[in-house]
Design a protein around this motif. Structure first.
Motif, PDB file in Angstrom:
ATOM      1  N   PHE A  61       0.860  -1.175   0.000  1.00  0.00           N
ATOM      2  CA  PHE A  61       0.000   0.000   0.000  1.00  0.00           C
ATOM      3  C   PHE A  61       0.895   1.224   0.000  1.00  0.00           C
ATOM      4  N   GLY A  62       0.661   2.117  -0.930  1.00  0.00           N
ATOM      5  CA  GLY A  62       1.382   3.380  -0.974  1.00  0.00           C
ATOM      6  C   GLY A  62       0.391   4.496  -1.243  1.00  0.00           C
ATOM      7  N   ALA A  63       0.606   5.643  -0.642  1.00  0.00           N
ATOM      8  CA  ALA A  63      -0.305   6.771  -0.843  1.00  0.00           C
ATOM      9  C   ALA A  63       0.449   8.086  -0.694  1.00  0.00           C
ATOM     10  N   GLU A  64      -0.058   9.099  -1.381  1.00  0.00           N
ATOM     11  CA  GLU A  64       0.430  10.461  -1.217  1.00  0.00           C
ATOM     12  C   GLU A  64      -0.341  11.087  -0.061  1.00  0.00           C
ATOM     13  N   VAL A  65       0.381  11.682   0.871  1.00  0.00           N
ATOM     14  CA  VAL A  65      -0.237  12.302   2.043  1.00  0.00           C
ATOM     15  C   VAL A  65       0.110  13.789   2.027  1.00  0.00           C
ATOM     16  N   THR A  66      -0.913  14.619   2.060  1.00  0.00           N
ATOM     17  CA  THR A  66      -0.727  16.062   2.045  1.00  0.00           C
ATOM     18  C   THR A  66      -1.350  16.663   3.298  1.00  0.00           C
ATOM     19  N   VAL A  67      -0.649  17.596   3.910  1.00  0.00           N
ATOM     20  CA  VAL A  67      -1.166  18.321   5.070  1.00  0.00           C
ATOM     21  C   VAL A  67      -1.183  19.808   4.721  1.00  0.00           C
ATOM     22  N   ALA A  68      -2.331  20.441   4.955  1.00  0.00           N
ATOM     23  CA  ALA A  68      -2.474  21.874   4.691  1.00  0.00           C
ATOM     24  C   ALA A  68      -3.077  22.559   5.907  1.00  0.00           C
ATOM     25  N   ARG A  69      -2.657  23.789   6.135  1.00  0.00           N
ATOM     26  CA  ARG A  69      -3.225  24.637   7.184  1.00  0.00           C
ATOM     27  C   ARG A  69      -3.872  25.798   6.451  1.00  0.00           C
ATOM     28  N   GLY A  70      -5.191  25.774   6.365  1.00  0.00           N
ATOM     29  CA  GLY A  70      -5.890  26.773   5.562  1.00  0.00           C
ATOM     30  C   GLY A  70      -5.544  26.577   4.101  1.00  0.00           C
ATOM     31  N   ASP A  71      -5.126  27.633   3.430  1.00  0.00           N
ATOM     32  CA  ASP A  71      -4.732  27.557   2.022  1.00  0.00           C
ATOM     33  C   ASP A  71      -3.240  27.249   1.848  1.00  0.00           C
TER      34      ASP A  71
END
Length: 77
Positions: free
Chosen positions: A50-60
Motif C-alpha cells: 500500500f502506498g499513498a500520497e499524504v498532504t497536510v495543509a493549514r488553511g490555504d
C-alpha cells in the motif's frame, strides 16, 4: 488551535478530513499514523503493498507532502 486538512490519495483510495492540532508536527504525526493504519488494514486483507500520497495543509497553505508506503511478504519456513 489551527485546523489542518489531511488528504490521503492513491490509485484506489482517497480520503480527506479536517483535524484540529496544536502545530505542524502534531498534524504530520496524525497524518502519517492514520495512513499507516489504513495501510495495515489493506495489507492484512491480502494486498502485498500500500502506498499513498499524504498532504497536510493549514488553511490555504500546504505544510508538506509525503509518500507513505507499507508492504508485507510472507516468509517461507
Amino acid at each position: 488551535m489551527p485546523i489542518y486538512t489531511i488528504t490521503i490519495v492513491n490509485e484506489h483510495f482517497s480520503q480527506s478530513g479536517e483535524q484540529e492540532k496544536a502545530d505542524d508536527n502534531e498534524a504530520w504525526q496524525a497524518a502519517i499514523s492514520g495512513t499507516i493504519a489504513i495501510a495495515g488494514e489493506q495489507v492484512s486483507h491480502g494486498n502485498p503493498f500500500f502506498g499513498a500520497e499524504v498532504t497536510v495543509a493549514r488553511g490555504d497553505e500546504r505544510v508538506g507532502r509525503y509518500v507513505v508506503s507499507v508492504g508485507a511478504t510472507p516468509l517461507r519456513d
